[in-house]
Each structure stands twice: as structure tokens, then as C-alpha cells.
Write a protein that holds these residues in place. Sequence first.
Motif, PDB file in Angstrom:
ATOM      1  N   CYS A  23      16.182  12.645   1.532  1.00  0.00           N
ATOM      2  CA  CYS A  23      15.335  12.893   2.695  1.00  0.00           C
ATOM      3  C   CYS A  23      14.037  12.094   2.621  1.00  0.00           C
ATOM      4  CB  CYS A  23      15.055  14.388   2.825  1.00  0.00           C
ATOM      5  SG  CYS A  23      16.553  15.365   3.098  1.00  0.00           S
ATOM      6  N   GLU A  24      14.146  10.884   2.068  1.00  0.00           N
ATOM      7  CA  GLU A  24      13.003   9.993   2.006  1.00  0.00           C
ATOM      8  C   GLU A  24      13.493   8.563   1.857  1.00  0.00           C
ATOM      9  OE1 GLU A  24      10.485  10.596  -1.414  1.00  0.00           O
ATOM     10  OE2 GLU A  24      12.192  10.879  -2.712  1.00  0.00           O
ATOM     11  N   VAL A  25      12.616   7.636   2.208  1.00  0.00           N
ATOM     12  CA  VAL A  25      12.938   6.216   2.094  1.00  0.00           C
ATOM     13  C   VAL A  25      11.645   5.458   1.820  1.00  0.00           C
ATOM     14  CG1 VAL A  25      12.693   5.667   4.565  1.00  0.00           C
ATOM     15  CG2 VAL A  25      14.249   4.330   3.147  1.00  0.00           C
ATOM     16  N   THR A  26      11.764   4.356   1.106  1.00  0.00           N
ATOM     17  CA  THR A  26      10.636   3.452   0.908  1.00  0.00           C
ATOM     18  C   THR A  26      10.879   2.204   1.742  1.00  0.00           C
ATOM     19  OG1 THR A  26      10.190   4.265  -1.328  1.00  0.00           O
ATOM     20  CG2 THR A  26       9.337   2.073  -0.767  1.00  0.00           C
ATOM     21  N   VAL A  27       9.900   1.859   2.544  1.00  0.00           N
ATOM     22  CA  VAL A  27       9.957   0.681   3.398  1.00  0.00           C
ATOM     23  C   VAL A  27       8.869  -0.272   2.915  1.00  0.00           C
ATOM     24  CG1 VAL A  27       9.711  -0.196   5.754  1.00  0.00           C
ATOM     25  CG2 VAL A  27      10.763   2.043   5.360  1.00  0.00           C
ATOM     26  N   GLU A  28       9.257  -1.521   2.686  1.00  0.00           N
ATOM     27  CA  GLU A  28       8.285  -2.530   2.282  1.00  0.00           C
ATOM     28  C   GLU A  28       7.952  -3.439   3.456  1.00  0.00           C
ATOM     29  OE1 GLU A  28       9.922  -4.585  -1.092  1.00  0.00           O
ATOM     30  OE2 GLU A  28       9.601  -2.859  -2.416  1.00  0.00           O
ATOM     31  N   SER A  29       6.681  -3.799   3.537  1.00  0.00           N
ATOM     32  CA  SER A  29       6.228  -4.782   4.522  1.00  0.00           C
ATOM     33  C   SER A  29       5.589  -5.928   3.747  1.00  0.00           C
ATOM     34  CB  SER A  29       5.232  -4.142   5.489  1.00  0.00           C
ATOM     35  OG  SER A  29       4.099  -3.639   4.779  1.00  0.00           O
ATOM     36  N   ASN A  30       5.465  -7.109   4.398  1.00  0.00           N
ATOM     37  CA  ASN A  30       4.939  -8.256   3.660  1.00  0.00           C
ATOM     38  C   ASN A  30       4.038  -9.116   4.543  1.00  0.00           C
ATOM     39  OD1 ASN A  30       6.621 -10.005   5.221  1.00  0.00           O
ATOM     40  ND2 ASN A  30       8.302  -9.723   3.780  1.00  0.00           N
ATOM     41  N   ASP A  31       3.561 -10.210   3.962  1.00  0.00           N
ATOM     42  CA  ASP A  31       2.666 -11.111   4.690  1.00  0.00           C
ATOM     43  C   ASP A  31       3.386 -11.992   5.700  1.00  0.00           C
ATOM     44  OD1 ASP A  31       0.459 -10.123   3.333  1.00  0.00           O
ATOM     45  OD2 ASP A  31       0.451 -11.718   1.826  1.00  0.00           O
ATOM     46  N   ALA A  32       4.713 -11.931   5.746  1.00  0.00           N
ATOM     47  CA  ALA A  32       5.501 -12.710   6.704  1.00  0.00           C
ATOM     48  C   ALA A  32       5.904 -11.864   7.914  1.00  0.00           C
ATOM     49  CB  ALA A  32       6.735 -13.298   6.025  1.00  0.00           C
ATOM     50  N   MET A  33       5.199 -10.749   8.135  1.00  0.00           N
ATOM     51  CA  MET A  33       5.482  -9.838   9.255  1.00  0.00           C
ATOM     52  C   MET A  33       6.932  -9.363   9.246  1.00  0.00           C
ATOM     53  SD  MET A  33       3.176 -11.389  12.436  1.00  0.00           S
ATOM     54  CE  MET A  33       4.570 -11.403  13.467  1.00  0.00           C
ATOM     55  N   GLN A  34       7.346  -8.780   8.127  1.00  0.00           N
ATOM     56  CA  GLN A  34       8.713  -8.287   8.001  1.00  0.00           C
ATOM     57  C   GLN A  34       8.726  -6.928   7.307  1.00  0.00           C
ATOM     58  OE1 GLN A  34      10.264 -11.425   5.542  1.00  0.00           O
ATOM     59  NE2 GLN A  34      11.108 -12.533   7.282  1.00  0.00           N
ATOM     60  N   PHE A  35       9.644  -6.089   7.742  1.00  0.00           N
ATOM     61  CA  PHE A  35      10.026  -4.903   6.986  1.00  0.00           C
ATOM     62  C   PHE A  35      11.274  -5.288   6.198  1.00  0.00           C
ATOM     63  CE2 PHE A  35       8.175  -2.243  10.612  1.00  0.00           C
ATOM     64  CZ  PHE A  35       7.101  -1.759   9.865  1.00  0.00           C
ATOM     65  N   VAL A  51       8.650   8.912   4.779  1.00  0.00           N
ATOM     66  CA  VAL A  51       8.693   7.461   4.714  1.00  0.00           C
ATOM     67  C   VAL A  51       7.505   7.011   3.865  1.00  0.00           C
ATOM     68  CG1 VAL A  51       8.492   5.295   6.009  1.00  0.00           C
ATOM     69  CG2 VAL A  51       9.794   7.225   6.956  1.00  0.00           C
ATOM     70  N   HIS A  52       7.797   6.244   2.818  1.00  0.00           N
ATOM     71  CA  HIS A  52       6.779   5.640   1.971  1.00  0.00           C
ATOM     72  C   HIS A  52       6.680   4.177   2.391  1.00  0.00           C
ATOM     73  CE1 HIS A  52       7.078   9.180  -0.619  1.00  0.00           C
ATOM     74  NE2 HIS A  52       8.385   8.997  -0.608  1.00  0.00           N
ATOM     75  N   LEU A  53       5.536   3.766   2.881  1.00  0.00           N
ATOM     76  CA  LEU A  53       5.320   2.375   3.282  1.00  0.00           C
ATOM     77  C   LEU A  53       4.529   1.676   2.194  1.00  0.00           C
ATOM     78  CD1 LEU A  53       5.502   0.096   5.407  1.00  0.00           C
ATOM     79  CD2 LEU A  53       3.318   0.953   6.322  1.00  0.00           C
ATOM     80  N   LYS A  54       5.040   0.536   1.745  1.00  0.00           N
ATOM     81  CA  LYS A  54       4.392  -0.244   0.694  1.00  0.00           C
ATOM     82  C   LYS A  54       4.206  -1.672   1.211  1.00  0.00           C
ATOM     83  CE  LYS A  54       4.933  -1.633  -4.097  1.00  0.00           C
ATOM     84  NZ  LYS A  54       5.798  -1.609  -5.279  1.00  0.00           N
ATOM     85  N   HIS A  55       2.959  -2.131   1.253  1.00  0.00           N
ATOM     86  CA  HIS A  55       2.660  -3.503   1.688  1.00  0.00           C
ATOM     87  C   HIS A  55       2.697  -4.376   0.428  1.00  0.00           C
ATOM     88  CE1 HIS A  55       0.869  -6.961   3.513  1.00  0.00           C
ATOM     89  NE2 HIS A  55       0.291  -6.333   4.525  1.00  0.00           N
ATOM     90  N   VAL A  56       3.745  -5.168   0.292  1.00  0.00           N
ATOM     91  CA  VAL A  56       3.929  -5.990  -0.904  1.00  0.00           C
ATOM     92  C   VAL A  56       3.233  -7.344  -0.800  1.00  0.00           C
ATOM     93  CG1 VAL A  56       6.080  -4.826  -1.547  1.00  0.00           C
ATOM     94  CG2 VAL A  56       6.174  -6.889  -0.130  1.00  0.00           C
ATOM     95  N   GLY A  57       2.556  -7.600   0.299  1.00  0.00           N
ATOM     96  CA  GLY A  57       1.825  -8.850   0.467  1.00  0.00           C
ATOM     97  C   GLY A  57       0.452  -8.792  -0.172  1.00  0.00           C
ATOM     98  N   LYS A  58      -0.341  -9.823   0.105  1.00  0.00           N
ATOM     99  CA  LYS A  58      -1.679  -9.927  -0.472  1.00  0.00           C
ATOM    100  C   LYS A  58      -2.788  -9.934   0.575  1.00  0.00           C
ATOM    101  CE  LYS A  58      -0.132 -12.581  -4.541  1.00  0.00           C
ATOM    102  NZ  LYS A  58       0.317 -11.432  -5.229  1.00  0.00           N
TER     103      LYS A  58
END
Length: 147
Positions: A23-35, A51-58
Amino acid sequence: MKRHLMLALALLAGAAPLSAATCEVTVESNDAMQFNLKEITIDRSCKQFTVHLKHVGKLAKVSMGHNWVLAKTADLQAVATDGAKAGPANGYLVPDDPRVIAHTAMIGGGESDSVTFDVERLGDGGDYSFFCSFPGHWGVMKGVVKF
């Protein structure tokens, strides 16, 4: 008969437990405008979903901020357009917008945020999407939620 019952009980005792729904998911986002995900499936047995959102960009939030927003697919464009007018102080979302089912905070590179919502807010047979409401991102940063 007693011997068969004892054997059956022994086998059941060693059996793996039934797996619970995730009942959970991790979603990554980045500097290239992508999930990293284009689809999320929520198990019907979940009462709440996280939902856990993690921005993997800089890049900083001001230039490449991302959030995760859940709404009916039919409302996506209007929520994003109205959100752009609400500005960065509101995370590019109209405060308390009833069309928004759930959302994370706007985050920048290296940051993360989570949101938990009641699954009952999703109606049977509904068509739902997730997206980033940062101006210009929602056109490419989106996916579907299946229930």
C-alpha cells in the motif's frame, strides 16, 4: 486419520504467510522532467496508500521543482493551469482545491516528501492520473493510477 491431520497441520505451520498488499510506492523524479513510473496500481484491499516522492536530481526547487499530484484525469489540465496561477508559494496548486485528491510538497534536487491518502477517495471505475504541477511539467510528467 489422526496421522493425516497431524501431517496437514505440520505442513500448514511451515507454510509461508499470505502476502499483504503493498500500500505504498516510491516515485522518483529527476532534472530531465521525468518520473520513473508511468503507472501506479493500488490494491483494492488498501485502506490508505502512501506515495514517497524522491527528487534524484541536483537542481533547486525554484528551477526544477517537482511534486506528485493525484486527480481525476478529466481535471488534470485545469488543476495544473489553475495551480500555475497560484504560484510557487502554494506549490503551484490552488489551496484546498477539491479536485486534488492528494499531493506532496514541491521539492528540489536531493529532497523527498510523502503523502498518505484514504483510498476510499477513489471511486470505482474512475479514471485517475498523477502529475507534477510545476509550470510546464504536467504535459510530460504524468502517469495513470489504476484502482
